[in-house]
Design a protein around this motif. Structure first.
Motif, PDB file in Angstrom:
ATOM      1  N   HIS A  42      -4.374   7.070  -1.262  1.00 39.61           N
ATOM      2  CA  HIS A  42      -6.130   6.941  -0.680  1.00 39.61           C
ATOM      3  C   HIS A  42      -6.956   5.905  -1.745  1.00 39.61           C
ATOM      4  CE1 HIS A  42      -5.163   8.448   2.743  1.00 39.61           C
ATOM      5  NE2 HIS A  42      -5.521   9.782   3.086  1.00 39.61           N
ATOM      6  N   LEU A  43      -7.120   6.712  -3.496  1.00 39.52           N
ATOM      7  CA  LEU A  43      -7.501   5.694  -3.685  1.00 39.52           C
ATOM      8  C   LEU A  43      -6.671   4.561  -4.595  1.00 39.52           C
ATOM      9  CD1 LEU A  43      -7.943   8.809  -6.108  1.00 39.52           C
ATOM     10  CD2 LEU A  43     -10.122   7.757  -4.660  1.00 39.52           C
ATOM     11  N   MET A  44      -5.674   4.839  -4.766  1.00 40.39           N
ATOM     12  CA  MET A  44      -4.697   4.061  -5.568  1.00 40.39           C
ATOM     13  C   MET A  44      -5.034   2.483  -4.178  1.00 40.39           C
ATOM     14  SD  MET A  44      -1.248   5.695  -6.510  1.00 40.39           S
ATOM     15  CE  MET A  44      -0.567   4.225  -6.469  1.00 40.39           C
ATOM     16  N   ASN A  45      -4.737   2.992  -2.544  1.00 41.48           N
ATOM     17  CA  ASN A  45      -4.787   1.659  -1.833  1.00 41.48           C
ATOM     18  C   ASN A  45      -6.511   1.302  -1.286  1.00 41.48           C
ATOM     19  OD1 ASN A  45      -2.274   2.527  -0.300  1.00 41.48           O
ATOM     20  ND2 ASN A  45      -3.322   4.055   0.722  1.00 41.48           N
ATOM     21  N   ARG A  46      -7.163   1.722  -1.882  1.00 43.92           N
ATOM     22  CA  ARG A  46      -9.320   1.224  -2.313  1.00 43.92           C
ATOM     23  C   ARG A  46      -8.825  -0.010  -3.594  1.00 43.92           C
ATOM     24  NH1 ARG A  46     -12.741   5.085  -4.702  1.00 43.92           N
ATOM     25  NH2 ARG A  46     -12.140   4.891  -6.181  1.00 43.92           N
ATOM     26  N   ASN A  47      -7.771   0.462  -4.355  1.00 41.70           N
ATOM     27  CA  ASN A  47      -7.708  -0.247  -5.515  1.00 41.70           C
ATOM     28  C   ASN A  47      -7.154  -1.037  -5.076  1.00 41.70           C
ATOM     29  OD1 ASN A  47      -9.117   1.776  -7.351  1.00 41.70           O
ATOM     30  ND2 ASN A  47      -7.211   2.822  -7.848  1.00 41.70           N
TER      31      ASN A  47
ATOM     32  N   LYS B  32       0.017   0.974 -12.993  1.00 42.59           N
ATOM     33  CA  LYS B  32      -0.852   1.586 -13.634  1.00 42.59           C
ATOM     34  C   LYS B  32      -1.977  -0.095 -13.079  1.00 42.59           C
ATOM     35  CE  LYS B  32      -2.837   1.985 -18.696  1.00 42.59           C
ATOM     36  NZ  LYS B  32      -2.542   2.733 -20.010  1.00 42.59           N
ATOM     37  N   GLY B  33      -3.081  -0.250 -13.085  1.00 41.21           N
ATOM     38  CA  GLY B  33      -4.098  -0.854 -12.939  1.00 41.21           C
ATOM     39  C   GLY B  33      -4.270  -0.125 -10.758  1.00 41.21           C
ATOM     40  N   ALA B  34      -2.973   0.164 -10.293  1.00 42.25           N
ATOM     41  CA  ALA B  34      -3.162   0.420  -8.939  1.00 42.25           C
ATOM     42  C   ALA B  34      -3.371   2.472  -9.019  1.00 42.25           C
ATOM     43  CB  ALA B  34      -1.634   0.251  -8.186  1.00 42.25           C
ATOM     44  N   MET B  35      -3.360   2.195 -10.099  1.00 41.99           N
ATOM     45  CA  MET B  35      -3.208   3.730 -10.492  1.00 41.99           C
ATOM     46  C   MET B  35      -3.805   4.045 -11.395  1.00 41.99           C
ATOM     47  SD  MET B  35       0.287   6.504 -10.852  1.00 41.99           S
ATOM     48  CE  MET B  35       0.400   6.996  -9.177  1.00 41.99           C
ATOM     49  N   LYS B  36      -5.033   4.539 -10.889  1.00 39.50           N
ATOM     50  CA  LYS B  36      -6.064   5.306 -13.388  1.00 39.50           C
ATOM     51  C   LYS B  36      -6.380   6.284 -12.711  1.00 39.50           C
ATOM     52  CE  LYS B  36      -8.762   2.269 -11.273  1.00 39.50           C
ATOM     53  NZ  LYS B  36      -9.848   0.692 -11.439  1.00 39.50           N
ATOM     54  N   GLY B  37      -6.868   5.941 -13.835  1.00 40.35           N
ATOM     55  CA  GLY B  37      -7.733   7.416 -14.590  1.00 40.35           C
ATOM     56  C   GLY B  37      -6.767   8.955 -14.283  1.00 40.35           C
ATOM     57  N   TRP B  38      -7.123  10.037 -13.750  1.00 33.81           N
ATOM     58  CA  TRP B  38      -6.893  11.364 -14.131  1.00 33.81           C
ATOM     59  C   TRP B  38      -5.564  11.101 -13.632  1.00 33.81           C
ATOM     60  CZ3 TRP B  38      -6.089  13.717  -9.456  1.00 33.81           C
ATOM     61  CH2 TRP B  38      -6.936  13.059  -8.618  1.00 33.81           C
TER      62      TRP B  38
ATOM     63  N   GLY C  28       0.785  -1.046   0.765  1.00 31.70           N
ATOM     64  CA  GLY C  28      -0.389  -0.330   0.226  1.00 31.70           C
ATOM     65  C   GLY C  28       0.554   1.195   0.945  1.00 31.70           C
ATOM     66  N   TYR C  29       0.474   2.254  -0.119  1.00 33.26           N
ATOM     67  CA  TYR C  29       0.713   3.671  -0.321  1.00 33.26           C
ATOM     68  C   TYR C  29       0.325   4.029   0.826  1.00 33.26           C
ATOM     69  CZ  TYR C  29       1.773   2.305  -5.116  1.00 33.26           C
ATOM     70  OH  TYR C  29       2.527   0.987  -6.084  1.00 33.26           O
ATOM     71  N   ASN C  30       2.046   4.872   1.902  1.00 29.79           N
ATOM     72  CA  ASN C  30       1.876   5.681   2.694  1.00 29.79           C
ATOM     73  C   ASN C  30       2.038   7.042   2.053  1.00 29.79           C
ATOM     74  OD1 ASN C  30       4.242   3.384   3.016  1.00 29.79           O
ATOM     75  ND2 ASN C  30       3.176   3.433   4.621  1.00 29.79           N
ATOM     76  N   ARG C  31       2.274   8.074   2.926  1.00 26.93           N
ATOM     77  CA  ARG C  31       2.407   9.765   2.824  1.00 26.93           C
ATOM     78  C   ARG C  31       3.272   9.891   2.180  1.00 26.93           C
ATOM     79  NH1 ARG C  31       4.757  12.187   6.918  1.00 26.93           N
ATOM     80  NH2 ARG C  31       5.924  11.499   8.810  1.00 26.93           N
ATOM     81  N   ALA C  32       4.431   9.446   2.303  1.00 26.17           N
ATOM     82  CA  ALA C  32       5.849   9.873   1.728  1.00 26.17           C
ATOM     83  C   ALA C  32       6.636   8.725   1.745  1.00 26.17           C
ATOM     84  CB  ALA C  32       6.088  11.134   2.112  1.00 26.17           C
ATOM     85  N   ASP C  33       7.607   9.089   1.144  1.00 22.13           N
ATOM     86  CA  ASP C  33       8.807   7.788   1.306  1.00 22.13           C
ATOM     87  C   ASP C  33       9.772   7.674   1.848  1.00 22.13           C
ATOM     88  OD1 ASP C  33       8.499   6.651  -1.516  1.00 22.13           O
ATOM     89  OD2 ASP C  33       8.826   8.313  -2.901  1.00 22.13           O
ATOM     90  N   ASP C  34       9.970   9.204   2.565  1.00 20.76           N
ATOM     91  CA  ASP C  34      10.988   9.003   3.618  1.00 20.76           C
ATOM     92  C   ASP C  34      10.348   9.161   5.475  1.00 20.76           C
ATOM     93  OD1 ASP C  34       9.924  11.351   3.232  1.00 20.76           O
ATOM     94  OD2 ASP C  34      11.716  13.117   3.616  1.00 20.76           O
TER      95      ASP C  34
END
Length: 232
Positions: free
Chosen positions: A220-225, A101-107, A50-56
């Motif tokens: 949050h959209l990516m984590n939902r996907n 792509k897929g985890a991140m999509k659309g606009w 999943g994707y956190n608020r930042a890398d560092d």
């Protein structure tokens, strides 16, 4: 090897939550191989993709989040390894955005940079450096992804994976290199003693506005996907 065992601001392995996990898992009582394997499997599967608020962000925050991606799971992996005396370092790259792509999509896929910051962890074991990248995707997510694209038996790129063997990627560790995003690499950014050094020199190419949108909405959209695939 001493510099590859040091605690840093990001590798905050003396944090109580990290020490608690190390104690609960009993890793200090194991052989070096067992320590690496135990920590590797824990970061791969207990810390979900999943994707956190930042890398560092520090390892303790990744642990408390309970999820992460290549860079943040790598930070936690390194902190746990160093805490039990296993030397490790970070190797930085960029990856092609198609991998997302897929985890991140659309606009928001359209607005993302063409190359995304990436890293894997190099671990010193039996007098050699091993490349460990296969901990990024948790097994439940990967299994559902393989089921969703069950007809794909060769190369696959998307949804957080880039491999030339989709149905059997090299994600299981037995004193070998492991990979799950390697085939998506665009540029090699070199080896760093710590993630602190790496992120001091390299950041995601987002800019202030896009970074704010990513932190407040896109991730949050990516984590939902990702959750929707894991729960299929």
């Amino acid at each position: 090897m001493k510099r590859y065992l040091e605690e840093t601001a990001l590798l905050d392995y003396f944090h109580p939550h990290i020490q608690q996990i190390i104690s609960a898992q009993g890793w200090t009582r194991l052989t070096k191989k067992e320590q690496i394997l135990g920590i590797y499997n824990y970061v791969r599967d207990t810390i979900l993709f999943g994707y956190n608020r930042a890398d560092d962000i520090p390892a303790s925050e990744v642990l408390m989040n309970g999820y992460g991606q290549c860079n943040t799971k790598g930070v936690l992996f390194m902190a746990l390894l160093r805490a039990v005396g296993v030397p490790c370092r970070m190797h930085g790259f960029t990856i092609h955005k198609q991998l997302q792509k897929g985890a991140m999509k659309g606009w928001y896929y359209g607005l993302s940079p063409k190359e995304i910051l990436h890293s894997w962890v190099e671990v010193f074991h039996e007098n050699q450096w091993l490349n460990l990248e296969g901990f990024i995707l948790d097994i439940p997510y990967l299994t559902k992804l393989q089921s969703k694209f069950k007809d794909c038996e060769g190369s696959f790129c998307g949804y957080g994976i880039a491999t030339d063997n989709f149905q059997s990627p090299a994600i299981y560790w037995n004193e070998n290199d492991t990979y799950v995003q390697k085939e998506g690499i665009a540029r090699d950014l070199g080896i760093y003693e710590s993630p602190d050094d790496f992120f001091a020199r390299h950041q995601q190419n987002l800019g202030t506005i896009r970074r704010g949108v990513y932190q407040s909405l896109v991730r949050h959209l990516m984590n939902r996907n990702i959750r929707q695939i894991r729960e299929m």
